[in-house]
Scaffold this motif. Structure first.
Motif, PDB file in Angstrom:
ATOM      1  N   GLN A   1      60.838  36.337  25.449  1.00 26.32           N
ATOM      2  CA  GLN A   1      62.132  36.921  25.829  1.00 26.32           C
ATOM      3  C   GLN A   1      63.269  35.925  25.565  1.00 26.32           C
ATOM      4  N   ASN A   2      63.274  34.827  26.312  1.00 24.89           N
ATOM      5  CA  ASN A   2      64.297  33.787  26.137  1.00 24.89           C
ATOM      6  C   ASN A   2      63.838  32.580  26.942  1.00 24.89           C
ATOM      7  N   GLY A   3      64.169  31.395  26.472  1.00 27.34           N
ATOM      8  CA  GLY A   3      63.736  30.208  27.199  1.00 27.34           C
ATOM      9  C   GLY A   3      62.223  30.187  27.319  1.00 27.34           C
ATOM     10  N   THR A   4      61.709  29.966  28.522  1.00 27.55           N
ATOM     11  CA  THR A   4      60.257  29.976  28.733  1.00 27.55           C
ATOM     12  C   THR A   4      59.768  31.329  29.262  1.00 27.55           C
ATOM     13  N   HIS A   5      60.643  32.317  29.248  1.00 24.27           N
ATOM     14  CA  HIS A   5      60.330  33.641  29.789  1.00 24.27           C
ATOM     15  C   HIS A   5      59.666  34.527  28.732  1.00 24.27           C
ATOM     16  N   SER A   6      58.506  35.077  29.082  1.00 18.33           N
ATOM     17  CA  SER A   6      57.819  36.020  28.188  1.00 18.33           C
ATOM     18  C   SER A   6      57.378  37.236  28.973  1.00 18.33           C
ATOM     19  N   ARG A   7      57.090  38.298  28.245  1.00 14.08           N
ATOM     20  CA  ARG A   7      56.616  39.541  28.869  1.00 14.08           C
ATOM     21  C   ARG A   7      55.348  39.980  28.147  1.00 14.08           C
ATOM     22  N   THR A   8      54.289  40.198  28.915  1.00 19.12           N
ATOM     23  CA  THR A   8      52.992  40.548  28.329  1.00 19.12           C
ATOM     24  C   THR A   8      52.549  41.914  28.831  1.00 19.12           C
ATOM     25  N   LYS A   9      52.107  42.742  27.916  1.00 13.18           N
ATOM     26  CA  LYS A   9      51.664  44.091  28.274  1.00 13.18           C
ATOM     27  C   LYS A   9      50.159  44.260  28.047  1.00 13.18           C
ATOM     28  N   VAL A  10      49.554  45.015  28.936  1.00 14.98           N
ATOM     29  CA  VAL A  10      48.117  45.261  28.902  1.00 14.98           C
ATOM     30  C   VAL A  10      47.906  46.759  28.990  1.00 14.98           C
ATOM     31  N   LYS A  11      47.254  47.341  28.014  1.00 11.87           N
ATOM     32  CA  LYS A  11      47.042  48.792  28.038  1.00 11.87           C
ATOM     33  C   LYS A  11      45.680  49.184  27.454  1.00 11.87           C
ATOM     34  N   GLY A  12      45.452  48.860  26.198  1.00 14.83           N
ATOM     35  CA  GLY A  12      44.236  49.303  25.543  1.00 14.83           C
ATOM     36  C   GLY A  12      43.151  48.243  25.538  1.00 14.83           C
ATOM     37  N   PHE A  13      41.929  48.687  25.465  1.00 13.25           N
ATOM     38  CA  PHE A  13      40.804  47.765  25.291  1.00 13.25           C
ATOM     39  C   PHE A  13      39.687  48.514  24.576  1.00 13.25           C
TER      40      PHE A  13
ATOM     41  N   GLN B   1      39.577  52.391  24.478  1.00 11.34           N
ATOM     42  CA  GLN B   1      39.814  52.829  25.850  1.00 11.34           C
ATOM     43  C   GLN B   1      41.256  52.497  26.215  1.00 11.34           C
ATOM     44  N   ASN B   2      41.765  53.121  27.254  1.00 16.51           N
ATOM     45  CA  ASN B   2      43.098  52.801  27.750  1.00 16.51           C
ATOM     46  C   ASN B   2      43.107  52.769  29.264  1.00 16.51           C
ATOM     47  N   HIS B   3      43.869  51.831  29.806  1.00  9.21           N
ATOM     48  CA  HIS B   3      44.156  51.905  31.230  1.00  9.21           C
ATOM     49  C   HIS B   3      44.980  53.165  31.485  1.00  9.21           C
ATOM     50  N   LYS B   4      44.928  53.662  32.713  1.00 11.16           N
ATOM     51  CA  LYS B   4      45.700  54.859  33.087  1.00 11.16           C
ATOM     52  C   LYS B   4      47.183  54.622  32.868  1.00 11.16           C
ATOM     53  N   THR B   5      47.632  53.404  33.165  1.00 13.98           N
ATOM     54  CA  THR B   5      49.032  53.037  32.964  1.00 13.98           C
ATOM     55  C   THR B   5      49.082  51.713  32.211  1.00 13.98           C
ATOM     56  N   GLU B   6      50.242  51.430  31.632  1.00 12.31           N
ATOM     57  CA  GLU B   6      50.439  50.130  30.987  1.00 12.31           C
ATOM     58  C   GLU B   6      50.893  49.139  32.053  1.00 12.31           C
ATOM     59  N   PHE B   7      50.287  47.964  32.067  1.00  8.18           N
ATOM     60  CA  PHE B   7      50.673  46.928  33.032  1.00  8.18           C
ATOM     61  C   PHE B   7      51.535  45.893  32.319  1.00  8.18           C
ATOM     62  N   THR B   8      52.645  45.507  32.958  1.00  9.83           N
ATOM     63  CA  THR B   8      53.595  44.577  32.354  1.00  9.83           C
ATOM     64  C   THR B   8      53.746  43.345  33.241  1.00  9.83           C
ATOM     65  N   PHE B   9      53.683  42.181  32.635  1.00 17.14           N
ATOM     66  CA  PHE B   9      53.727  40.932  33.405  1.00 17.14           C
ATOM     67  C   PHE B   9      54.748  39.972  32.819  1.00 17.14           C
ATOM     68  N   ASP B  10      55.721  39.606  33.647  1.00 16.70           N
ATOM     69  CA  ASP B  10      56.692  38.584  33.258  1.00 16.70           C
ATOM     70  C   ASP B  10      56.170  37.223  33.674  1.00 16.70           C
ATOM     71  N   ALA B  11      56.306  36.261  32.806  1.00 13.93           N
ATOM     72  CA  ALA B  11      55.931  34.884  33.131  1.00 13.93           C
ATOM     73  C   ALA B  11      57.095  33.971  32.781  1.00 13.93           C
ATOM     74  N   ASP B  12      57.233  32.908  33.533  1.00 15.22           N
ATOM     75  CA  ASP B  12      58.322  31.962  33.289  1.00 15.22           C
ATOM     76  C   ASP B  12      57.952  30.637  33.965  1.00 15.22           C
ATOM     77  N   HIS B  13      58.784  29.654  33.779  1.00 15.59           N
ATOM     78  CA  HIS B  13      58.642  28.409  34.524  1.00 15.59           C
ATOM     79  C   HIS B  13      59.632  28.426  35.681  1.00 15.59           C
ATOM     80  N   PRO B  14      59.371  27.640  36.726  1.00 13.29           N
ATOM     81  CA  PRO B  14      60.255  27.664  37.895  1.00 13.29           C
ATOM     82  C   PRO B  14      61.556  26.898  37.646  1.00 13.29           C
ATOM     83  N   GLU B  15      62.472  27.058  38.590  1.00 15.06           N
ATOM     84  CA  GLU B  15      63.790  26.423  38.454  1.00 15.06           C
ATOM     85  C   GLU B  15      63.688  24.894  38.430  1.00 15.06           C
ATOM     86  N   ILE B  16      62.699  24.320  39.123  1.00 17.51           N
ATOM     87  CA  ILE B  16      62.600  22.852  39.092  1.00 17.51           C
ATOM     88  C   ILE B  16      62.149  22.342  37.721  1.00 17.51           C
ATOM     89  N   PHE B  17      61.728  23.236  36.834  1.00 13.83           N
ATOM     90  CA  PHE B  17      61.482  22.866  35.436  1.00 13.83           C
ATOM     91  C   PHE B  17      62.672  23.279  34.564  1.00 13.83           C
TER      92      PHE B  17
END
Lengths: 196, 196
Positions: free
Chosen positions: A48-60, A67-83
């Motif tokens: 996304q920007n900086g250390t921020h990313s977005r990861t989606k999980v749906k098919g396997f 196969q597919n999960h019933k819904t798509e799962f979305t996960f934001d990851a980042d580093h904390p403010e002290i970094f």
């Protein structure tokens, strides 16, 4: 005499909501068709920007088809403010702790079901120690990952303390994420330049 | 002449939004105070029902004091319907892929920033192969975890293909989760019976 409810199947034998019968049937079926046991789990990550990313999980892939999960799962990851980051999501290493916690806990429930033990509550507190001199490149003798992880379970169940400990031990023995964390896994990284 | 905006700090040198200066300053500061580099990352998991659990991430320890994320992050995990579960969250092993994807991607952005390379897009597709004969206990020679993980990056940046490959290679070299997945980590599990 109570009316029969036809809308919901009765599940008289399930103590913890785990369909162990289905899992035992799957085990028998997969013994006869081992190719169906070959799974592929997937995740698609976009920076996304900086250390921020977005990861989606749906098919396997599994049971020889997509196969597919019933819904798509979305996960934001980042580093904390002290970094010096925005803290727009959990850190990547915390996601590993989430995976380990949830894998062992699902295992505890499944093993308890199989052993006829009713669980009342299962809580796990995880702590992963890390010396960030590794990831910052200060000292190459310090590893980048965790020095070690401690998992502390507090379990309330219709069972003796020894039976409860045995549940957790059996869950460790069959846990996918416990295996990934405690043993080495090969990771192959390929890089392609996107066409502009 | 444009008006000066005083509300937002200008960040003219940042190409990808990563505050590399702060990270380099932190590296110098931690060289002088290595105790501050000792972090503890945490997660608290509660079993819900069946194989469904909910894990929360909020506090951690670092820079010699307790820290908190700006918000509490909550993650539901479950097994999919083809495992006779409710599919109320991503699977535990998918959380590991999320951690690996986000760790390597944050690293790509930070390394690019440090090297003066402007990123336009970074995408990673991860695939973890697993033979579930392991977790089902069918064949004890089959491991529970991933047979291996493939990460496929597609990166659009102001750089040559070799420079882009070098970004990813350097990110792998400094990634906490890449280390956790590719090397063994000790996990200690303690079990206490909750008082009823």
């Amino acid at each position: 005499m109570a009316e029969k409810k036809t809308e919901k199947k009765p599940e008289p034998k399930r103590k913890n909501g785990v369909n162990v019968d289905a899992l035992l049937q799957a085990r028998e079926a997969l013994k006869a068709a081992p190719q169906a046991a070959k799974f592929n789990w997937r995740a698609a990550c976009k920076w996304q920007n900086g250390t921020h990313s977005r990861t989606k999980v749906k098919g396997f892939h599994g049971l020889m088809e997509e196969q597919n999960h019933k819904t798509e799962f979305t996960f934001d990851a980042d580093h904390p403010e002290i970094f010096a980051s925005e803290d727009l999501g959990a850190t990547p290493v915390e996601y590993v702790l989430v995976g380990l916690a949830s894998c062992l806990t699902a295992g505890v429930a499944a093993v308890a079901e199989n052993r006829g033990i009713k669980l009342r509550s299962v809580e796990a507190k995880l702590e992963g120690a890390m010396d960030i001199q590794g990831i910052l490149g200060i000292d190459s003798d310090v590893r980048n990952g965790f020095d070690g992880i401690t998992v502390r379970y507090k379990i309330d169940a219709d069972a003796t303390p020894d039976e409860i400990k045995a549940l957790v031990a059996q869950s460790q023995k069959r846990s996918a994420v416990y295996d990934v964390v405690t043993n080495p896994t090969n990771v192959t990284v390929e890089v392609n330049q996107a066409s502009a």
